[in-house]
Design a protein around this motif. Structure first.
Motif, PDB file in Angstrom:
ATOM      1  N   ASP A 184       0.829  -1.203   0.000  1.00  0.00           N
ATOM      2  CA  ASP A 184       0.000   0.000   0.000  1.00  0.00           C
ATOM      3  C   ASP A 184       0.868   1.259   0.000  1.00  0.00           C
ATOM      4  O   ASP A 184       0.607   2.199  -0.759  1.00  0.00           O
ATOM      5  CB  ASP A 184      -0.913  -0.001   1.225  1.00  0.00           C
ATOM      6  CG  ASP A 184      -1.947   1.108   1.173  1.00  0.00           C
ATOM      7  OD1 ASP A 184      -2.864   1.018   0.342  1.00  0.00           O
ATOM      8  OD2 ASP A 184      -1.826   2.069   1.959  1.00  0.00           O
ATOM      9  N   LEU A 188      -4.789  -6.287  -6.768  1.00  0.00           N
ATOM     10  CA  LEU A 188      -4.425  -5.143  -5.938  1.00  0.00           C
ATOM     11  C   LEU A 188      -5.627  -4.347  -5.433  1.00  0.00           C
ATOM     12  O   LEU A 188      -5.666  -3.975  -4.252  1.00  0.00           O
ATOM     13  CB  LEU A 188      -3.454  -4.226  -6.689  1.00  0.00           C
ATOM     14  CG  LEU A 188      -2.015  -4.739  -6.796  1.00  0.00           C
ATOM     15  CD1 LEU A 188      -1.168  -3.770  -7.614  1.00  0.00           C
ATOM     16  CD2 LEU A 188      -1.398  -4.938  -5.422  1.00  0.00           C
ATOM     17  N   PRO A 189      -6.629  -4.035  -6.261  1.00  0.00           N
ATOM     18  CA  PRO A 189      -7.774  -3.277  -5.716  1.00  0.00           C
ATOM     19  C   PRO A 189      -8.507  -4.012  -4.589  1.00  0.00           C
ATOM     20  O   PRO A 189      -9.155  -3.367  -3.760  1.00  0.00           O
ATOM     21  CB  PRO A 189      -8.690  -3.099  -6.941  1.00  0.00           C
ATOM     22  CG  PRO A 189      -7.782  -3.229  -8.112  1.00  0.00           C
ATOM     23  CD  PRO A 189      -6.746  -4.241  -7.714  1.00  0.00           C
ATOM     24  N   GLU A 236      -8.487   1.799   0.604  1.00  0.00           N
ATOM     25  CA  GLU A 236      -9.145   2.808  -0.233  1.00  0.00           C
ATOM     26  C   GLU A 236      -8.413   4.139  -0.100  1.00  0.00           C
ATOM     27  O   GLU A 236      -7.968   4.489   0.998  1.00  0.00           O
ATOM     28  CB  GLU A 236     -10.605   2.992   0.205  1.00  0.00           C
ATOM     29  CG  GLU A 236     -11.479   1.792  -0.038  1.00  0.00           C
ATOM     30  CD  GLU A 236     -11.732   1.529  -1.502  1.00  0.00           C
ATOM     31  OE1 GLU A 236     -11.679   2.503  -2.291  1.00  0.00           O
ATOM     32  OE2 GLU A 236     -11.954   0.363  -1.873  1.00  0.00           O
TER      33      GLU A 236
END
Length: 398
Positions: free
Chosen positions: A64, A390-391, A396
């Motif tokens: 991240d 990855l998403p 978020e």
């Protein structure tokens, strides 16, 4: 070995090292990552492997931060390396017989050392770094002194061990697992198998003297390296099968949290934020090296602060039931225990705990549950899926 920011195993030191590395995790990492510049100069790589191995930092923490700074495309090389770690774990979880086979091969090779003086002498020279192969001898000394080797150097050592020195790969894998600060049963065992030509059938890795000279900035000029590979005999790996299903935890029931070197960051996982924790323990018997002891000590402190619960060392898993009763709980929760020595001991631990009327639940992280289904074949089948995964794995954007 004391904890240092060079190869951190506490969360604060690992976060500091991550912050130092993130600016270099894009194209700079892709350009420089395979160059081994020697002890004290491994700044082209993250040096977070010891923290990741114990999940002091999670894979999601690291990916991240890197993706946020560079974007997934510019950081694709580094992100791919993080996924290699998950790939080895997931592949072995779906083929645990390979670990059992490695243990049998290691034990058989150790018996051979007792019967064959020539083999024993060559093995002793290799472990001591007395082979006369300059790069190999240096790397064995660096491993002994620091508990670390650059990943590219590990490949060279394994190849020379197997194909030039003619030593059983299982003995090399066992030595690495004992010595490495970031030693991981899956990554270590399967990487040695990959070099030996056993992971991808017929494709072994052969160390090359000119390449070693180039990738070490001319520090070494090894002589006498093997010019061909003889792949060790081995049965084909079994087909992938579902990984074992752990006993699920009751998120509403009071729990004693058992922290192990397999997951020393449980308090950071949002999925456990609502767990009513009444106590936290770690076993001294699992602090097999100084890095483990430091990581577990730090984890106990962090978990106590996060869950506002008392934390303590116990001597061994035999004390888990007493600790749970003292905390007023009937549920013991730990991180999922992947294939390796602790998993080998887990059935006996579970039987002991359950004989006392207690439940032993394991928490499988969302990262593993999401990625492991894509670890059934070769790594590049997983690599193709990384952009789509990855998403599902990253935070978020704020």
């Amino acid at each position: 070995m004391a904890d240092t920011p060079i190869f951190p195993v506490t969360r604060a030191a690992a976060l500091e090292r991550l912050a130092q590395f993130v600016p270099h995790a894009g194209v700079d990492y892709a350009r420089r990552r395979n160059f081994d510049q020697g002890p004290g100069h491994h700044d082209a790589v993250s040096r977070l492997s010891a923290a990741l191995r114990r999940r002091v930092l999670s894979e999601a923490d690291v990916v991240d931060a890197v993706a946020a700074a560079h974007g997934p495309d510019a950081a694709a090389s580094f992100i791919s390396e993080v996924f290699w770690r998950t790939y080895w774990k997931g592949w072995l979880e779906q083929r645990p017989a390979i670990w059992t086979r490695y243990l049998a091969g290691r034990d058989a090779a150790r018996q051979m050392l007792r019967r064959d003086p020539d083999l024993a002498e060559r093995h002793g020279d290799a472990v001591a770094g007395h082979t006369g192969i300059d790069a190999f001898d240096h790397w064995m000394g660096e491993l002994a002194q620091t508990g670390y080797l650059h990943n590219w150097a590990r490949m060279q050592v394994a190849s020379i061990w197997i194909f030039t020195l003619g030593l059983p790969w299982e003995l090399g894998a066992a030595h690495f697992l004992d010595q490495l600060r970031d030693g991981d049963p899956a990554s270590n065992t399967l990487s040695w198998r990959w070099v030996a030509g056993l992971h991808t059938a017929g494709k072994a890795y052969l160390a090359d003297a000119d390449r070693i000279t180039a990738m070490t900035g001319g520090r070494f000029a090894p002589k006498g390296l093997a010019g061909a590979t003889t792949i060790p005999a081995d049965a084909p790996p079994p087909a992938a099968a579902p990984w074992r299903t752990p006993q699920t935890l009751d998120i509403g029931a009071p729990a004693l949290v058992w922290i192990t070197p397999e997951d020393a960051g449980l308090e950071q996982d949002p999925a456990l934020s609502r767990l009513p924790v009444r106590g936290v323990v770690a076993c001294r018997s699992h602090a097999g090296c100084a890095a483990d002891a430091t990581a577990l000590d730090d984890a106990l402190e962090r978990a106590a602060a996060q869950w506002q619960a008392p934390a303590q060392w116990i001597e061994s898993p035999a004390d888990l039931a007493d600790a749970a009763r003292a905390a007023g709980t009937s549920q013991i929760v730990t991180g999922f225990v992947p294939v390796g020595p602790l998993a080998d001991a887990l059935p006996a631990i579970r039987a002991l705990v359950e004989s006392e009327g207690l439940a032993l639940a394991e928490h499988l992280r969302a990262w593993d549950n999401t990625v492991w289904p894509h670890c059934r074949r070769g790594f590049f089948a997983l690599k193709q899926e990384i952009p789509a995964l990855l998403p599902l794995l990253l935070k978020e954007p704020a």
